[in-house]
Design a protein around this motif. Structure first.
Motif, PDB file in Angstrom:
ATOM      1  N   TYR A   1      31.141  33.153  37.509  1.00 20.25           N
ATOM      2  CA  TYR A   1      30.385  32.285  38.421  1.00 20.25           C
ATOM      3  C   TYR A   1      29.291  31.504  37.688  1.00 20.25           C
ATOM      4  O   TYR A   1      28.186  31.326  38.195  1.00 20.25           O
ATOM      5  CB  TYR A   1      29.806  33.083  39.595  1.00 20.25           C
ATOM      6  CG  TYR A   1      30.879  33.537  40.558  1.00 20.25           C
ATOM      7  CD1 TYR A   1      31.248  32.749  41.646  1.00 20.25           C
ATOM      8  CD2 TYR A   1      31.550  34.736  40.352  1.00 20.25           C
ATOM      9  CE1 TYR A   1      32.250  33.148  42.520  1.00 20.25           C
ATOM     10  CE2 TYR A   1      32.561  35.153  41.205  1.00 20.25           C
ATOM     11  CZ  TYR A   1      32.909  34.349  42.286  1.00 20.25           C
ATOM     12  OH  TYR A   1      33.914  34.742  43.141  1.00 20.25           O
TER      13      TYR A   1
ATOM     14  N   ASN B   1      27.038  39.218  44.910  1.00 15.33           N
ATOM     15  CA  ASN B   1      27.549  37.929  44.452  1.00 15.33           C
ATOM     16  C   ASN B   1      27.623  36.906  45.584  1.00 15.33           C
ATOM     17  O   ASN B   1      28.699  36.392  45.926  1.00 15.33           O
ATOM     18  CB  ASN B   1      28.933  38.122  43.813  1.00 15.33           C
ATOM     19  CG  ASN B   1      29.389  36.878  43.078  1.00 15.33           C
ATOM     20  OD1 ASN B   1      28.586  36.020  42.730  1.00 15.33           O
ATOM     21  ND2 ASN B   1      30.687  36.774  42.859  1.00 15.33           N
TER      22      ASN B   1
ATOM     23  N   PHE C   1      35.849  36.294  36.923  1.00 14.69           N
ATOM     24  CA  PHE C   1      35.136  35.023  36.827  1.00 14.69           C
ATOM     25  C   PHE C   1      33.625  35.289  36.886  1.00 14.69           C
ATOM     26  O   PHE C   1      33.144  36.046  37.726  1.00 14.69           O
ATOM     27  CB  PHE C   1      35.568  34.101  37.965  1.00 14.69           C
ATOM     28  CG  PHE C   1      34.833  32.785  38.000  1.00 14.69           C
ATOM     29  CD1 PHE C   1      34.756  31.990  36.866  1.00 14.69           C
ATOM     30  CD2 PHE C   1      34.229  32.338  39.172  1.00 14.69           C
ATOM     31  CE1 PHE C   1      34.082  30.776  36.897  1.00 14.69           C
ATOM     32  CE2 PHE C   1      33.566  31.123  39.216  1.00 14.69           C
ATOM     33  CZ  PHE C   1      33.492  30.340  38.071  1.00 14.69           C
TER      34      PHE C   1
ATOM     35  N   ASN D   1      33.503  23.096  36.532  1.00 13.04           N
ATOM     36  CA  ASN D   1      34.640  23.977  36.831  1.00 13.04           C
ATOM     37  C   ASN D   1      34.748  24.294  38.318  1.00 13.04           C
ATOM     38  O   ASN D   1      34.720  25.449  38.735  1.00 13.04           O
ATOM     39  CB  ASN D   1      34.552  25.261  36.007  1.00 13.04           C
ATOM     40  CG  ASN D   1      33.195  25.973  36.126  1.00 13.04           C
ATOM     41  OD1 ASN D   1      32.175  25.341  36.384  1.00 13.04           O
ATOM     42  ND2 ASN D   1      33.190  27.280  35.908  1.00 13.04           N
TER      43      ASN D   1
ATOM     44  N   ASN E   1      38.684  28.844  43.673  1.00 10.58           N
ATOM     45  CA  ASN E   1      39.679  29.917  43.631  1.00 10.58           C
ATOM     46  C   ASN E   1      39.361  30.854  42.475  1.00 10.58           C
ATOM     47  O   ASN E   1      40.053  30.860  41.444  1.00 10.58           O
ATOM     48  CB  ASN E   1      41.086  29.326  43.464  1.00 10.58           C
ATOM     49  CG  ASN E   1      41.480  28.427  44.619  1.00 10.58           C
ATOM     50  OD1 ASN E   1      41.741  28.904  45.711  1.00 10.58           O
ATOM     51  ND2 ASN E   1      41.505  27.117  44.361  1.00 10.58           N
ATOM     52  N   PRO E   2      38.314  31.656  42.613  1.00 10.38           N
ATOM     53  CA  PRO E   2      37.890  32.513  41.503  1.00 10.38           C
ATOM     54  C   PRO E   2      38.917  33.585  41.161  1.00 10.38           C
ATOM     55  O   PRO E   2      39.469  34.240  42.038  1.00 10.38           O
ATOM     56  CB  PRO E   2      36.589  33.138  42.018  1.00 10.38           C
ATOM     57  CG  PRO E   2      36.700  33.070  43.514  1.00 10.38           C
ATOM     58  CD  PRO E   2      37.460  31.824  43.804  1.00 10.38           C
ATOM     59  N   THR E   3      39.180  33.742  39.884  1.00  8.85           N
ATOM     60  CA  THR E   3      40.074  34.800  39.418  1.00  8.85           C
ATOM     61  C   THR E   3      39.257  36.057  39.141  1.00  8.85           C
ATOM     62  O   THR E   3      38.024  36.021  39.077  1.00  8.85           O
ATOM     63  CB  THR E   3      40.790  34.365  38.129  1.00  8.85           C
ATOM     64  OG1 THR E   3      39.806  34.050  37.136  1.00  8.85           O
ATOM     65  CG2 THR E   3      41.648  33.138  38.383  1.00  8.85           C
TER      66      THR E   3
ATOM     67  N   GLU F   1      37.581  26.705  39.538  1.00  7.96           N
ATOM     68  CA  GLU F   1      37.320  28.134  39.382  1.00  7.96           C
ATOM     69  C   GLU F   1      36.426  28.656  40.495  1.00  7.96           C
ATOM     70  O   GLU F   1      36.604  29.788  40.974  1.00  7.96           O
ATOM     71  CB  GLU F   1      36.675  28.406  38.020  1.00  7.96           C
ATOM     72  CG  GLU F   1      37.613  28.211  36.844  1.00  7.96           C
ATOM     73  CD  GLU F   1      36.948  28.583  35.539  1.00  7.96           C
ATOM     74  OE1 GLU F   1      37.452  29.490  34.851  1.00  7.96           O
ATOM     75  OE2 GLU F   1      35.917  27.963  35.199  1.00  7.96           O
ATOM     76  N   PHE F   2      35.477  27.847  40.917  1.00  4.09           N
ATOM     77  CA  PHE F   2      34.614  28.265  42.024  1.00  4.09           C
ATOM     78  C   PHE F   2      35.388  28.298  43.340  1.00  4.09           C
ATOM     79  O   PHE F   2      35.136  29.154  44.195  1.00  4.09           O
ATOM     80  CB  PHE F   2      33.401  27.338  42.145  1.00  4.09           C
ATOM     81  CG  PHE F   2      32.258  27.713  41.251  1.00  4.09           C
ATOM     82  CD1 PHE F   2      31.313  28.632  41.665  1.00  4.09           C
ATOM     83  CD2 PHE F   2      32.138  27.156  39.986  1.00  4.09           C
ATOM     84  CE1 PHE F   2      30.251  28.994  40.845  1.00  4.09           C
ATOM     85  CE2 PHE F   2      31.088  27.505  39.152  1.00  4.09           C
ATOM     86  CZ  PHE F   2      30.143  28.432  39.582  1.00  4.09           C
TER      87      PHE F   2
END
Length: 331
Positions: free
Chosen positions: A69, A190, A67, A56, A62-64, A59-60
């Motif tokens: 991680y 994070n 998310f 994914n 452009n994290p929503t 997703e990494f």
């Protein structure tokens, strides 16, 4: 709050003692298949997986909000037909590690490097991890736990875990720390390292008769230097604790990044497990945490204050590695 380390979440990176080839088919263990044959099969399976699966990465990138991680692998098919396969991701690199003279190719996916320092071989680490097979079967996983570390009394059984897993950990950095919550739990900032590796059985559980390749996922949260030296008495069947004041990761005398092959006195015990590294009858702690101010606190307290261990006879070899020095026996 001082972090304490334990269990499967906290492990010593000096874990893996070298396995000897003559242990492969002993009466106490399984009769193993040919390692070269297993390794070739595993490489074919890993290559197929890396060419047909993706993670994914979007997703990494452009994290929503919300998310988690976490690395997720999936097959390139259907709605995911346009995804970039793992084998073509710039975050993936390969390396070759030899076991019993058989080269093993493993693959490391460094998804996020981490903003802090990274551990050395011999340090103790705090991680979240997951171990699975390429078919998706999860074999083991761990959340973070904190307690005191436990060492085996037998050097051959200290923190046995896989070489492949170790190389992944050594590739990642920790983050900037954590926040302690009111209930005593921790919330990690994070920015810690996140990664995965894909390894053949020879870098995983081949010795136990498991010939499957493995995938390890890791969140690299923290690390700590530890000192694993002790005197082991095989006759008595026990050990007498005797740390020498030098963290295990710092006993890499030849500078190759692996303290396991440093044995100054040639007695068959690597320095990181040897309470008298030069076998001169004076324990390393008394030559490193130096007389006469020695207080066994692991801090170099030699006279000139330069933070460098003493060289009493001026021959260019620190006393704790020199069997022929001028330190007295007033210990």
């Amino acid at each position: 709050m001082k972090i304490k380390f334990v269990g499967f979440a906290a492990m010593a990176l000096l874990a893996l003692m070298a396995c000897k080839s003559d242990d492969d088919n002993n009466p106490d263990g399984p009769t193993l298949r040919d390692l070269s044959e297993v390794t070739a099969e595993n490489e074919t399976e890993l290559q197929a997986y890396l060419k047909t699966h993706f993670y994914n990465y979007e997703e990494f990138a452009n994290p929503t909000e919300g998310f988690d991680y976490k690395i997720v692998f999936d097959t390139i098919a259907g709605d995911n037909a346009d995804k970039i396969p793992l084998i073509d991701r710039p975050e993936l690199k390969d390396m070759v590690v030899s076991v019993d003279d058989v080269p093993h190719k493993m693959y490391i996916l460094n998804v996020r490097q981490g903003t802090g320092d990274k551990p050395l071989l011999g340090d103790q680490v705090v991680v979240k991890y997951e171990a699975s097979n390429p078919d998706g079967t999860i074999v083991d996983a761990s959340a973070v736990e904190f307690s005191s570390p436990t060492l085996s009394t037998d050097p051959q059984q200290m923190y046995q875990f896989t070489e492949g897993f170790t190389h992944l950990i050594l590739d990642l950095h920790v983050g900037s720390g954590y926040v302690e919550n009111a209930d005593g739990t921790l919330t990690w900032n994070n920015d810690y390292g996140i990664g995965a590796c894909f390894v053949p059985a020879g870098l995983a559980y081949y010795r136990s008769g498991n010939y499957k390749p493995f995938i390890f996922k890791v969140d690299m949260l923290a690390f700590n230097q530890i000192d694993q030296d002790y005197i082991y008495d095989y006759t008595a069947g026990g050990n007498v604790s005797s740390p020498d004041g030098i963290p295990s990761s710092m006993e890499d005398v030849n500078g190759n990044g692996d303290p396991r092959d440093d044995d100054t006195d040639g007695d068959g015990i690597p320095n990181y497990l040897d309470a008298d590294d030069d076998n001169d009858g004076i324990l390393t702690i008394y030559e490193y945490d130096v007389l006469p101010d020695n207080n066994n606190n692991g801090i170099i307290d030699e006279g000139d204050g330069d933070g460098i261990p003493d060289d009493s006879d001026g021959d260019g070899i620190y006393d704790y590695l020199d069997p022929d020095n001028q330190i007295g026996s007033g210990i």
